[in-house]
Design a protein around this motif. Structure first.
Motif, PDB file in Angstrom:
ATOM      1  N   THR A 175     -11.058  -5.685 -20.494  1.00 18.26           N
ATOM      2  CA  THR A 175     -11.457  -4.067 -19.875  1.00 18.26           C
ATOM      3  C   THR A 175     -12.977  -4.311 -19.369  1.00 18.26           C
ATOM      4  O   THR A 175     -13.625  -3.527 -19.387  1.00 18.26           O
ATOM      5  N   GLY A 176     -13.598  -5.192 -19.613  1.00 13.89           N
ATOM      6  CA  GLY A 176     -15.089  -5.291 -19.319  1.00 13.89           C
ATOM      7  C   GLY A 176     -15.933  -4.336 -20.248  1.00 13.89           C
ATOM      8  O   GLY A 176     -16.799  -4.353 -20.418  1.00 13.89           O
ATOM      9  N   VAL A 177     -15.761  -4.657 -21.787  1.00 20.90           N
ATOM     10  CA  VAL A 177     -16.466  -4.072 -22.804  1.00 20.90           C
ATOM     11  C   VAL A 177     -16.923  -5.167 -23.879  1.00 20.90           C
ATOM     12  O   VAL A 177     -16.529  -6.108 -24.560  1.00 20.90           O
ATOM     13  N   ALA A 178     -18.075  -5.359 -23.619  1.00 18.86           N
ATOM     14  CA  ALA A 178     -18.885  -6.563 -23.932  1.00 18.86           C
ATOM     15  C   ALA A 178     -19.236  -6.256 -24.975  1.00 18.86           C
ATOM     16  O   ALA A 178     -19.076  -7.349 -25.973  1.00 18.86           O
ATOM     17  N   GLU A 179     -18.993  -5.497 -26.055  1.00 24.90           N
ATOM     18  CA  GLU A 179     -19.594  -5.128 -27.239  1.00 24.90           C
ATOM     19  C   GLU A 179     -18.330  -6.524 -28.202  1.00 24.90           C
ATOM     20  O   GLU A 179     -18.873  -6.555 -29.253  1.00 24.90           O
ATOM     21  N   GLY A 180     -17.277  -6.549 -27.722  1.00 26.34           N
ATOM     22  CA  GLY A 180     -16.299  -6.685 -28.279  1.00 26.34           C
ATOM     23  C   GLY A 180     -16.189  -8.379 -28.145  1.00 26.34           C
ATOM     24  O   GLY A 180     -15.109  -9.569 -28.726  1.00 26.34           O
ATOM     25  N   ASN A 181     -17.671  -9.175 -26.992  1.00 25.25           N
ATOM     26  CA  ASN A 181     -17.308 -10.285 -26.699  1.00 25.25           C
ATOM     27  C   ASN A 181     -17.969 -11.874 -27.916  1.00 25.25           C
ATOM     28  O   ASN A 181     -18.322 -12.113 -27.932  1.00 25.25           O
ATOM     29  N   ILE A 182     -16.545 -11.506 -29.002  1.00 29.21           N
ATOM     30  CA  ILE A 182     -16.977 -12.226 -29.686  1.00 29.21           C
ATOM     31  C   ILE A 182     -17.316 -14.018 -29.934  1.00 29.21           C
ATOM     32  O   ILE A 182     -16.238 -14.490 -28.435  1.00 29.21           O
ATOM     33  N   SER A 183     -17.814 -14.991 -30.764  1.00 31.77           N
ATOM     34  CA  SER A 183     -17.208 -16.378 -30.454  1.00 31.77           C
ATOM     35  C   SER A 183     -16.403 -16.562 -31.113  1.00 31.77           C
ATOM     36  O   SER A 183     -16.504 -17.330 -32.551  1.00 31.77           O
ATOM     37  N   SER A 184     -15.057 -17.117 -30.957  1.00 30.31           N
ATOM     38  CA  SER A 184     -14.183 -17.348 -31.237  1.00 30.31           C
ATOM     39  C   SER A 184     -14.207 -18.349 -32.115  1.00 30.31           C
ATOM     40  O   SER A 184     -13.982 -19.097 -33.088  1.00 30.31           O
ATOM     41  N   GLU A 185     -15.015 -19.812 -31.033  1.00 31.24           N
ATOM     42  CA  GLU A 185     -15.091 -21.409 -31.340  1.00 31.24           C
ATOM     43  C   GLU A 185     -16.010 -20.914 -32.425  1.00 31.24           C
ATOM     44  O   GLU A 185     -15.613 -21.955 -32.905  1.00 31.24           O
ATOM     45  N   ARG A 186     -16.935 -20.422 -31.917  1.00 27.46           N
ATOM     46  CA  ARG A 186     -18.021 -20.811 -33.394  1.00 27.46           C
ATOM     47  C   ARG A 186     -17.186 -20.552 -34.903  1.00 27.46           C
ATOM     48  O   ARG A 186     -17.496 -20.594 -36.115  1.00 27.46           O
ATOM     49  N   LEU A 187     -16.625 -19.010 -34.596  1.00 24.61           N
ATOM     50  CA  LEU A 187     -16.085 -18.600 -36.120  1.00 24.61           C
ATOM     51  C   LEU A 187     -15.179 -19.352 -36.568  1.00 24.61           C
ATOM     52  O   LEU A 187     -14.339 -20.142 -38.264  1.00 24.61           O
ATOM     53  N   ILE A 188     -14.201 -20.415 -35.745  1.00 30.65           N
ATOM     54  CA  ILE A 188     -13.610 -21.171 -36.526  1.00 30.65           C
ATOM     55  C   ILE A 188     -14.043 -22.263 -36.353  1.00 30.65           C
ATOM     56  O   ILE A 188     -13.540 -22.789 -37.708  1.00 30.65           O
ATOM     57  N   ALA A 189     -15.282 -22.824 -36.123  1.00 30.20           N
ATOM     58  CA  ALA A 189     -16.085 -24.158 -36.491  1.00 30.20           C
ATOM     59  C   ALA A 189     -16.436 -24.143 -38.084  1.00 30.20           C
ATOM     60  O   ALA A 189     -17.210 -25.044 -38.188  1.00 30.20           O
ATOM     61  N   MET A 190     -16.469 -23.051 -38.149  1.00 27.98           N
ATOM     62  CA  MET A 190     -17.392 -23.139 -39.477  1.00 27.98           C
ATOM     63  C   MET A 190     -16.257 -22.511 -40.805  1.00 27.98           C
ATOM     64  O   MET A 190     -16.405 -22.209 -41.398  1.00 27.98           O
ATOM     65  N   MET A 191     -15.154 -22.782 -40.151  1.00 31.14           N
ATOM     66  CA  MET A 191     -14.610 -22.496 -41.063  1.00 31.14           C
ATOM     67  C   MET A 191     -13.788 -23.714 -42.409  1.00 31.14           C
ATOM     68  O   MET A 191     -13.901 -24.357 -41.638  1.00 31.14           O
ATOM     69  N   ASN A 192     -12.875 -23.303 -43.690  1.00 37.59           N
ATOM     70  CA  ASN A 192     -13.080 -24.196 -44.140  1.00 37.59           C
ATOM     71  C   ASN A 192     -11.967 -23.982 -45.444  1.00 37.59           C
ATOM     72  O   ASN A 192     -11.390 -22.551 -45.532  1.00 37.59           O
ATOM     73  N   VAL A 193     -11.534 -24.718 -46.080  1.00 37.99           N
ATOM     74  CA  VAL A 193     -10.707 -24.612 -46.935  1.00 37.99           C
ATOM     75  C   VAL A 193     -11.314 -24.110 -48.778  1.00 37.99           C
ATOM     76  O   VAL A 193     -11.445 -25.278 -48.931  1.00 37.99           O
ATOM     77  N   ALA A 194     -10.943 -23.106 -48.865  1.00 34.94           N
ATOM     78  CA  ALA A 194     -11.876 -23.589 -51.620  1.00 34.94           C
ATOM     79  C   ALA A 194     -10.455 -22.430 -52.060  1.00 34.94           C
ATOM     80  O   ALA A 194     -10.563 -21.980 -51.554  1.00 34.94           O
ATOM     81  N   ASN A 195     -10.447 -22.837 -52.796  1.00 36.13           N
ATOM     82  CA  ASN A 195      -9.253 -23.049 -53.367  1.00 36.13           C
ATOM     83  C   ASN A 195      -8.238 -22.209 -53.066  1.00 36.13           C
ATOM     84  O   ASN A 195      -7.421 -21.223 -53.538  1.00 36.13           O
ATOM     85  N   ASP A 196      -7.631 -22.781 -52.145  1.00 38.17           N
ATOM     86  CA  ASP A 196      -6.081 -22.478 -51.167  1.00 38.17           C
ATOM     87  C   ASP A 196      -6.336 -21.136 -50.576  1.00 38.17           C
ATOM     88  O   ASP A 196      -5.741 -20.755 -50.224  1.00 38.17           O
ATOM     89  N   SER A 197      -7.552 -21.272 -50.441  1.00 36.82           N
ATOM     90  CA  SER A 197      -8.343 -19.844 -49.324  1.00 36.82           C
ATOM     91  C   SER A 197      -8.842 -20.310 -48.741  1.00 36.82           C
ATOM     92  O   SER A 197     -10.021 -21.907 -48.465  1.00 36.82           O
ATOM     93  N   LEU A 198      -8.895 -19.469 -47.106  1.00 35.96           N
ATOM     94  CA  LEU A 198      -9.550 -19.841 -45.727  1.00 35.96           C
ATOM     95  C   LEU A 198     -10.731 -19.394 -46.122  1.00 35.96           C
ATOM     96  O   LEU A 198     -11.269 -18.219 -46.389  1.00 35.96           O
ATOM     97  N   VAL A 199     -12.250 -20.005 -46.249  1.00 38.60           N
ATOM     98  CA  VAL A 199     -13.025 -19.375 -46.725  1.00 38.60           C
ATOM     99  C   VAL A 199     -13.895 -20.075 -44.900  1.00 38.60           C
ATOM    100  O   VAL A 199     -13.464 -20.511 -44.294  1.00 38.60           O
ATOM    101  N   ILE A 200     -15.112 -19.017 -44.968  1.00 43.59           N
ATOM    102  CA  ILE A 200     -16.486 -19.085 -43.517  1.00 43.59           C
ATOM    103  C   ILE A 200     -17.414 -19.597 -44.814  1.00 43.59           C
ATOM    104  O   ILE A 200     -17.936 -19.515 -45.400  1.00 43.59           O
ATOM    105  N   GLU A 201     -18.115 -21.426 -44.355  1.00 45.49           N
ATOM    106  CA  GLU A 201     -19.212 -21.710 -44.342  1.00 45.49           C
ATOM    107  C   GLU A 201     -20.181 -20.310 -44.481  1.00 45.49           C
ATOM    108  O   GLU A 201     -20.870 -20.017 -42.768  1.00 45.49           O
TER     109      GLU A 201
END
Length: 411
Positions: A175-201
């Protein structure tokens, strides 16, 4: 000659994307999946954003790529994921949207309204599982949330799932709407698992804040854009009118698949394997070619709506915080009835009121932040961004659609 099944695709957002094995290649090659090339990701949003012509196929391939990244990151953090489980995650995310109909949501609100796209996705997965001799069983368990490892399902469906990480960034790109341009790679890099739940560090907290704000802005600027709302509702109404006429015995141009759904009342109970097969033949092309033909139909409601969509003469939209009065609506309906010599029922195809809702973050399904001391906290509480608490409250607005001039576009 045996074809090379370890293909690399070039995605405009992520670059080279691998198809990790021959089973995934064969699923992608299947006609059910190839149909997604002919289903737009954002319905008629290209009438607002001319670049928004990407498809559900693009999105599904992007999701498969991000899921491979997620599995790689979690394994590096000593989360055990077997090859069989990893493969099931790739299949589940690849097929999570396979049940979407033509123009994504329009069919669900008009001619295939007795069953949701999630339920149709599950039916497609079960049919493919039969054809692939049970190789999708684990993927289906994960998709349905029946697999004991809860975080697997959260990767497919949650408030910070792989689906959202792709569509926000992809829709922002096209769309060219820059406000939605999230850093999906950074979010994935921060993922972890605690108590069998997906969490973010904890160090990923600002990326989550940006993700939630981007989601809110994309809803107001793109998904709930008033011109897009007008186009989407007109498409729903043209299909509703076509179904009404068809059920009343009127002759309408339609492909075999579209003809079936125009003349059949759909429910979960009658959505059999043969119905699924017909659904798999229905895509954007059937709907658009029919609408082009309907521009010359003798029914004035159908032809007017069809002309307006084809020529982008869309209904005017007014949005406000409170509902519009029935008196205000009735005034517009009466004007339409007089000017066009329509019955009230016919006029209501062009004049109607609806609501929209935007809730960027649902605290009932929290995004958990893993603090350095090992404790978990909800992002809305962990963040020092005051906005986040506000994002938990659903914002409901009301809109009314009506013709710009009380003279409708005719061919």
């Amino acid at each position: 000659m045996k074809s090379n099944k370890l293909k690399i695709l070039n995605d405009p957002i992520y670059g080279f994307t691998k198809i990790p094995n021959s089973l995934l290649f064969d699923i992608i090659e299947h006609p059910y999946f190839q149909r997604l090339r002919r289903v737009s990701q954002m319905g008629l949003s290209n009438l607002v954003y001319p670049g928004a012509n990407h498809t559900r196929f693009h999105h599904a391939i992007g999701c498969m790529h991000l899921m491979q990244n997620a599995v790689h990151v979690l394994r590096l953090k000593q989360i055990e994921i077997s090859d069989e489980e990893a493969n099931a995650l790739y299949i589940a995310i690849l097929l999570h949207d396979i049940g979407h109909g033509a123009f994504s949501h329009a069919l669900e609100h008009s001619i295939v309204d007795g069953i949701s796209h999630e339920e149709i996705s599950l039916q497609f997965m079960k049919k493919l599982n039969h054809q692939f001799e049970g190789q999708l069983t684990l993927a289906i368990e994960i998709f349905e949330g029946k697999y004991p490892r809860k975080f697997f399902n959260q990767l497919i469906s949650s408030q910070l799932d792989i689906d959202r990480l792709d569509y926000l960034r992809r829709d922002s790109f096209y769309t060219g709407v820059a406000e939605g341009n999230i850093s999906s790679e950074r979010l994935i890099a921060m993922m972890n698992v605690a108590n069998d739940s997906l969490v973010i560090e904890q160090k990923g907290i600002y990326s989550v804040e940006k993700f939630l704000i981007a989601r809110r802005l994309m809803y107001w600027q793109v998904y709930l854009h008033k011109t897009g709302l007008s186009a989407e509702n007109m498409l729903v109404n043209v299909l509703r009118r076509a179904k009404e006429l068809s059920e009343g015995g009127a002759k309408l141009f339609a492909s075999k698949a579209l003809f079936f759904f125009l003349n059949t009342k759909i429910s979960k109970e009658n959505f059999t394997d043969s119905t699924l097969e017909i659904f798999s033949k229905l895509d954007d092309y059937d709907i658009l070619s029919a609408i082009k033909e309907w521009t010359a139909h003798s029914d004035r409601v159908l032809s007017a709506l069809s002309n307006m969509i084809v020529n982008r003469k869309l209904l005017k939209v007014e949005i406000q915080e409170n509902p519009f009065s029935e008196e205000y609506l009735q005034k517009k309906i009466s004007k339409m009835m007089t000017k066009m010599e329509f019955s009230e029922e016919e006029a209501r195809y062009f004049v109607f009121q609806k609501t929209i809702k935007n809730q960027a973050y649902n605290p009932l399904l929290p995004i958990q932040i893993l603090n350095k001391n090992g404790k978990l906290s909800d992002i809305a509480k962990a963040s020092d961004q005051l906005n986040l608490q506000a994002l938990t409250k659903p914002v409901i607005k009301h809109f009314v659609c009506y013709p710009k001039q009380m003279k409708l576009a005719q061919s």
